[in-house]
Design a protein around this motif. Structure first.
Motif, PDB file in Angstrom:
ATOM      1  N   ARG A  98       0.831  -1.205   0.000  1.00 46.47           N
ATOM      2  CA  ARG A  98       0.000   0.000   0.000  1.00 46.47           C
ATOM      3  C   ARG A  98       0.867   1.256   0.000  1.00 46.47           C
ATOM      4  O   ARG A  98       0.621   2.190  -0.780  1.00 46.47           O
ATOM      5  CB  ARG A  98      -0.930  -0.008   1.214  1.00 46.47           C
ATOM      6  CG  ARG A  98      -1.867   1.224   1.284  1.00 46.47           C
ATOM      7  CD  ARG A  98      -2.671   1.193   2.566  1.00 46.47           C
ATOM      8  NE  ARG A  98      -3.568   0.060   2.579  1.00 46.47           N
ATOM      9  CZ  ARG A  98      -4.776   0.059   2.033  1.00 46.47           C
ATOM     10  NH1 ARG A  98      -5.227   1.161   1.421  1.00 46.47           N
ATOM     11  NH2 ARG A  98      -5.553  -0.997   2.091  1.00 46.47           N
ATOM     12  N   ALA A  99       1.875   1.287   0.885  1.00 45.86           N
ATOM     13  CA  ALA A  99       2.732   2.463   0.953  1.00 45.86           C
ATOM     14  C   ALA A  99       3.526   2.647  -0.340  1.00 45.86           C
ATOM     15  O   ALA A  99       3.786   3.774  -0.771  1.00 45.86           O
ATOM     16  CB  ALA A  99       3.688   2.341   2.148  1.00 45.86           C
ATOM     17  N   SER A 100       3.904   1.538  -0.989  1.00 47.49           N
ATOM     18  CA  SER A 100       4.662   1.629  -2.243  1.00 47.49           C
ATOM     19  C   SER A 100       3.796   2.182  -3.359  1.00 47.49           C
ATOM     20  O   SER A 100       4.251   3.011  -4.168  1.00 47.49           O
ATOM     21  CB  SER A 100       5.201   0.241  -2.622  1.00 47.49           C
ATOM     22  OG  SER A 100       6.063  -0.266  -1.625  1.00 47.49           O
ATOM     23  N   ILE A 101       2.529   1.742  -3.426  1.00 39.21           N
ATOM     24  CA  ILE A 101       1.624   2.211  -4.483  1.00 39.21           C
ATOM     25  C   ILE A 101       1.345   3.699  -4.343  1.00 39.21           C
ATOM     26  O   ILE A 101       1.265   4.440  -5.331  1.00 39.21           O
ATOM     27  CB  ILE A 101       0.318   1.400  -4.452  1.00 39.21           C
ATOM     28  CG1 ILE A 101       0.591  -0.056  -4.853  1.00 39.21           C
ATOM     29  CG2 ILE A 101      -0.739   2.016  -5.358  1.00 39.21           C
ATOM     30  CD1 ILE A 101      -0.616  -0.961  -4.739  1.00 39.21           C
ATOM     31  N   THR A 102       1.198   4.159  -3.112  1.00 33.01           N
ATOM     32  CA  THR A 102       0.839   5.567  -2.880  1.00 33.01           C
ATOM     33  C   THR A 102       2.047   6.497  -2.803  1.00 33.01           C
ATOM     34  O   THR A 102       1.884   7.700  -2.641  1.00 33.01           O
ATOM     35  CB  THR A 102       0.028   5.690  -1.574  1.00 33.01           C
ATOM     36  OG1 THR A 102       0.811   5.161  -0.488  1.00 33.01           O
ATOM     37  CG2 THR A 102      -1.272   4.915  -1.670  1.00 33.01           C
ATOM     38  N   ASP A 103       3.252   5.960  -2.928  1.00 33.90           N
ATOM     39  CA  ASP A 103       4.448   6.805  -2.876  1.00 33.90           C
ATOM     40  C   ASP A 103       4.502   7.680  -4.127  1.00 33.90           C
ATOM     41  O   ASP A 103       4.544   7.174  -5.254  1.00 33.90           O
ATOM     42  CB  ASP A 103       5.699   5.939  -2.791  1.00 33.90           C
ATOM     43  CG  ASP A 103       6.972   6.782  -2.749  1.00 33.90           C
ATOM     44  OD1 ASP A 103       6.900   7.927  -2.250  1.00 33.90           O
ATOM     45  OD2 ASP A 103       8.024   6.317  -3.218  1.00 33.90           O
ATOM     46  N   PRO A 104       4.492   9.016  -3.986  1.00 34.87           N
ATOM     47  CA  PRO A 104       4.467   9.911  -5.156  1.00 34.87           C
ATOM     48  C   PRO A 104       5.716   9.801  -6.031  1.00 34.87           C
ATOM     49  O   PRO A 104       5.691  10.177  -7.203  1.00 34.87           O
ATOM     50  CB  PRO A 104       4.337  11.302  -4.528  1.00 34.87           C
ATOM     51  CG  PRO A 104       4.859  11.155  -3.137  1.00 34.87           C
ATOM     52  CD  PRO A 104       4.493   9.778  -2.722  1.00 34.87           C
TER      53      PRO A 104
END
Length: 273
Positions: free
Chosen positions: A42-48
């Motif tokens: 999740r954090a990787s997908i949302t990392d700008p």
């Protein structure tokens, strides 16, 4: 503890750096911590910036726990063979260390070093009972703690948690030296005293006193003014010790008459260690 543990073996104590166990700290880059098991999708997908993020956790490690025990003559006051608060305390610390997968060790001395009571850090089975028997059978003798100061060099160089168990009936410079020589460790002073010194002091009459360190006896005529002066001195002594320990960032635990595990636990939780 006053500082973070520096051990490498996994344990329950907060340690330096990040690790694989403990509470979640933050996200980091996979390049900085190349462990695919910790990838947070999740954090990787949302990392700008499109980076791959991994979870970083608080590091937890084991520590070495030591008791530095004052065995000068004055420490014998108020201790009985079958009811010894000092022995109870030392055994309880050993038990707690082993329960936490830590190692426990001890140094003990009065005016001379006591190699027979020295114990290197260990997790040996049956250790708490062994410690209780040894301490209960040796209440202390002699004058001063020169031997204890010498034995401080026997402590490991690695940062450890050291409980200094003493009545601290020492000149302030000696206490300053003791704390100063333990600078690399997390130090927890344990002040041993008996309430009998105050509660059983008569208001009037002949009182025979004996110095437990020198053996000197003296008979005094107790009267109201002398009694109040003795009690005031005892209160000022406790206040002076408290100021000294807090100046060193070392709040003390008062071990009065008997060892109270609940009171000790409250002391630790309130920041005493």
């Amino acid at each position: 503890m006053f500082g973070r543990a520096r051990g490498v073996a996994p344990g329950i104590h907060r340690a330096l750096g990040a690790g694989l166990n403990g509470a979640f700290l933050r996200h980091g880059s996979l390049l900085d911590a190349p462990d695919a098991r910790r990838i947070d999708v999740r954090a990787s997908i949302t990392d700008p910036f499109g980076g791959v993020k991994v979870r970083r956790f608080e590091n937890r490690a084991r520590i070495d726990v030591f008791v530095a025990l004052d065995l000068s003559g004055s420490m014998a006051f108020g201790r009985a063979e079958n009811e010894d608060p000092v022995a109870d305390f030392c055994a309880a610390v050993a038990h707690a260390a082993l329960r936490s997968q830590d190692r426990f060790g001890m140094i003990a001395a009065g005016p001379r070093p006591r190699a027979d009571l020295a114990l290197r850090a260990t997790r040996r089975a049956g250790l708490p009972d062994e410690i209780w028997r040894k301490v209960a059978q040796d209440a202390g003798e002699g004058r001063g703690v020169a031997g204890l100061l010498d034995m401080l060099d026997e402590l490991p160089q690695r940062r450890s948690l050291v409980f200094v168990v003493s009545d601290f009936l020492l000149p302030e410079p000696d206490i300053e030296e003791l704390l100063g020589r333990l600078w690399r460790h997390d130090v927890a002073p344990i002040v041993v005293r008996s309430s009998a010194i105050e509660t059983r002091l008569p208001r009037f009459g002949l009182v025979e006193t004996r110095d437990l360190e020198t053996g000197r006896r003296r008979t005094v005529l107790m009267r109201r003014s002398l009694r109040e002066a003795w009690l005031a001195h005892a209160r000022e002594r406790r206040a002076s010790l408290d100021r000294l320990f807090r100046r060193h960032g070392r709040p003390a635990f008062d071990l009065v008459d008997r060892f109270d595990p609940d009171a000790f636990a409250d002391h630790l939780l309130s920041g005493g260690v």
